[in-house]
Design an enzyme around this catalytic site. Structure first.
Site, mmCIF file in Angstrom:
data_model
loop_
_atom_site.group_PDB
_atom_site.id
_atom_site.type_symbol
_atom_site.label_atom_id
_atom_site.label_comp_id
_atom_site.label_asym_id
_atom_site.label_seq_id
_atom_site.Cartn_x
_atom_site.Cartn_y
_atom_site.Cartn_z
ATOM 1 N N HIS A 42 0.668 -6.712 -4.906
ATOM 2 C CA HIS A 42 1.096 -5.390 -4.154
ATOM 3 C C HIS A 42 0.594 -5.548 -2.735
ATOM 4 O O HIS A 42 0.637 -4.382 -2.059
ATOM 5 C CB HIS A 42 0.619 -4.242 -5.101
ATOM 6 C CG HIS A 42 1.197 -3.007 -4.700
ATOM 7 N ND1 HIS A 42 0.358 -1.944 -4.233
ATOM 8 C CD2 HIS A 42 2.276 -2.597 -4.879
ATOM 9 C CE1 HIS A 42 1.219 -0.685 -3.981
ATOM 10 N NE2 HIS A 42 2.302 -1.214 -4.624
ATOM 11 N N ASP B 135 -0.197 -15.105 14.480
ATOM 12 C CA ASP B 135 -1.152 -15.944 15.524
ATOM 13 C C ASP B 135 -2.531 -15.989 14.796
ATOM 14 O O ASP B 135 -3.709 -16.339 15.759
ATOM 15 C CB ASP B 135 -0.766 -15.884 16.753
ATOM 16 C CG ASP B 135 0.512 -16.415 17.296
ATOM 17 O OD1 ASP B 135 0.961 -17.132 16.737
ATOM 18 O OD2 ASP B 135 0.823 -15.734 18.326
ATOM 19 N N HIS C 298 4.236 8.349 0.223
ATOM 20 C CA HIS C 298 3.878 6.837 -0.111
ATOM 21 C C HIS C 298 2.619 6.546 0.557
ATOM 22 O O HIS C 298 2.169 5.355 0.567
ATOM 23 C CB HIS C 298 5.049 6.002 0.193
ATOM 24 C CG HIS C 298 4.935 4.708 -0.591
ATOM 25 N ND1 HIS C 298 4.453 3.563 -0.041
ATOM 26 C CD2 HIS C 298 5.178 4.611 -1.923
ATOM 27 C CE1 HIS C 298 4.451 2.549 -1.069
ATOM 28 N NE2 HIS C 298 4.904 2.978 -2.068
ATOM 29 N N LYS D 30 -1.336 5.812 1.650
ATOM 30 C CA LYS D 30 -2.542 5.343 0.571
ATOM 31 C C LYS D 30 -3.782 5.223 1.796
ATOM 32 O O LYS D 30 -4.218 4.284 2.256
ATOM 33 C CB LYS D 30 -2.288 4.062 0.195
ATOM 34 C CG LYS D 30 -1.053 4.049 -0.534
ATOM 35 C CD LYS D 30 -0.593 2.495 -0.892
ATOM 36 C CE LYS D 30 0.685 2.251 -1.294
ATOM 37 N NZ LYS D 30 1.275 3.014 -2.177
#
Length: 419
Positions: A160, A167, A337, A339
């Protein structure tokens, strides 16, 4: 024939049992409160117990919703000179998927080493032409836990993690997937609200190591050297760390990080959580924090959510938290959504981790922890902006919810170990 059928059924039963266990044995750990978040011992514990130490000299910036997130990620990809490592759960079809495939393929044609690790389940909806385009230019694309005879017991373990490193110097992590839902500005139900974060400085090497952890598992390749781990000069004033968790090693690390932070909290915890389904141990830690005067505010999705089962399982566990004084708010405009956890206006933890058992014990996850009061103040302002678009659920409202909702919650609670 009867013996063969019996053997097949036995094998299927064993595989189901192996895949639906909750990872490593959950330990009812005793975590005494020995220090506060501003105590140097808190940072020492976070660094020592979670793995990578906390390093200074970093610069972090937030990117809000697709209109900010994708241009920044694509610009960084297009500017890559030596290497790109990219790990994600969701990669679906659509214009944004095409744009990422084109950008990665173009850099590969230019001689940049490009490595893409997609979760087999999360990328099931990807347009095959994207994969063919990338692979034709030399992009190394691999699928995490693609079914094979030797890993059938790990089908329920998904990556998940959401990591992009350019770089070896610039990293991105957060909640975003590569799909149309993440485009736009969170303006309606078809365009989700999410946050992603860019990090520059020494902590990027830790993010690169988190990617290499799963790349090694899938390919057996050990990638190192200056193209991936260049010298990293200070880029800012923030202390930070990037750490990972996985059922195959250190699955308790993510939950331990949350518990250490909750236990050390003195004043406040602001939590943005797309999937908020705390187990008994975590809920107890939150209630103990409330009892010692910590203000806890939580934003989680409202009726616009991509899985009703998770919402039902979440709401079924709110009672004791609400009674103890937690503020729980449901975001209204679209799917929420994000977190992000902010503790005492000092620690900000962001990444792929949800506040549930699947993230704590079943999935491979990675989080970025930033210790910086100015950065935390900005994230608190963003949290409060989201709060104004949310509906608070009081204990009385929760207690008087319809019986149909209560029945859904009871049924969903039987799946809590998998949510």
């Amino acid at each position: 024939m009867t013996i063969a059928i019996t053997l097949i059924l036995t094998l299927v039963t064993v595989l189901i049992a192996l895949n639906f266990t909750t990872g490593e044995k959950a330990i009812e750990r005793k975590l005494p409160r020995l220090y506060q978040t501003d105590d140097p011992q808190f940072r020492r514990a976070m660094g020592s117990l979670l793995g990578p130490g906390i390093v200074g000299g970093n610069r972090a910036r937030e990117l809000l919703n697709g209109d900010q997130i994708f241009p920044a990620m694509l610009a960084a990809i297009r500017a890559a000179e030596r290497s790109i490592t990219f790990e994600t759960y969701i990669y679906w079809s659509g214009d944004i998927g095409r744009e990422f495939a084109d950008a990665l393929a173009e850099r590969s044609r230019a001689g940049v080493k490009v490595h893409v690790l997609l979760d087999w389940v999360g990328s099931a909806k990807i347009d095959e032409s994207f994969l063919k385009e990338m692979q034709a230019t030399g992009v190394e694309v691999r699928k995490f836990h693609k079914p094979a005879w030797y890993n059938l017991a790990r089908l329920n373990n998904r990556t998940h993690r959401k990591l992009l490193v350019i770089d070896g110097k610039t990293g991105f992590t957060g909640g975003v997937g590569i799909a149309p839902q993440w485009t736009g500005a969170g303006q309606d139900a078809d365009h989700w609200r999410d946050s992603h974060f860019q990090i520059d400085g020494p902590a990027v090497a830790q993010m690169q190591a988190a990617f290499m952890d799963n790349w090694l598992k899938v390919t057996g390749q050990v990638m190192h050297g200056e193209a991936y781990f260049p010298p990293l000069l200070p880029a800012g004033d923030s202390d930070a760390q990037v750490f990972s968790s996985s059922p195959s090693g250190g699955s308790e690390s993510m939950q331990l990080m949350y518990h250490l932070s909750i236990t050390a909290a003195t004043r406040s915890i602001d939590l943005s959580s797309a999937y908020f389904v705390p187990d008994d141990l975590t809920r107890k830690a939150l209630i103990q924090a409330l009892e010692r005067g910590v203000k806890i505010r939580i934003i989680t999705p409202g009726e616009i959510i991509d899985t009703e089962t998770v919402r039902a399982a979440s709401r079924g566990r709110w009672g004791p938290l609400l009674q103890a004084g937690a503020e729980i708010h449901e975001y209204q405009p679209t799917m929420y959504h994000c977190k992000v956890m902010i503790v005492d206006g000092l620690l900000v933890s962001v990444g792929s981790t949800n506040f549930d058992n699947r993230s704590f014990r079943l999935n491979d996850e990675a989080n970025l922890n930033i210790f910086d009061r100015a950065f935390a103040a900005r994230q608190t302002q963003i949290f409060e902006d989201d709060l104004r678009r949310s509906r608070r659920i009081t204990y009385e409202v929760w207690k008087n919810r319809p019986w149909q909702e209560k029945m859904k919650e009871v049924l969903a609670s039987t799946l809590q170990g998998q949510l």
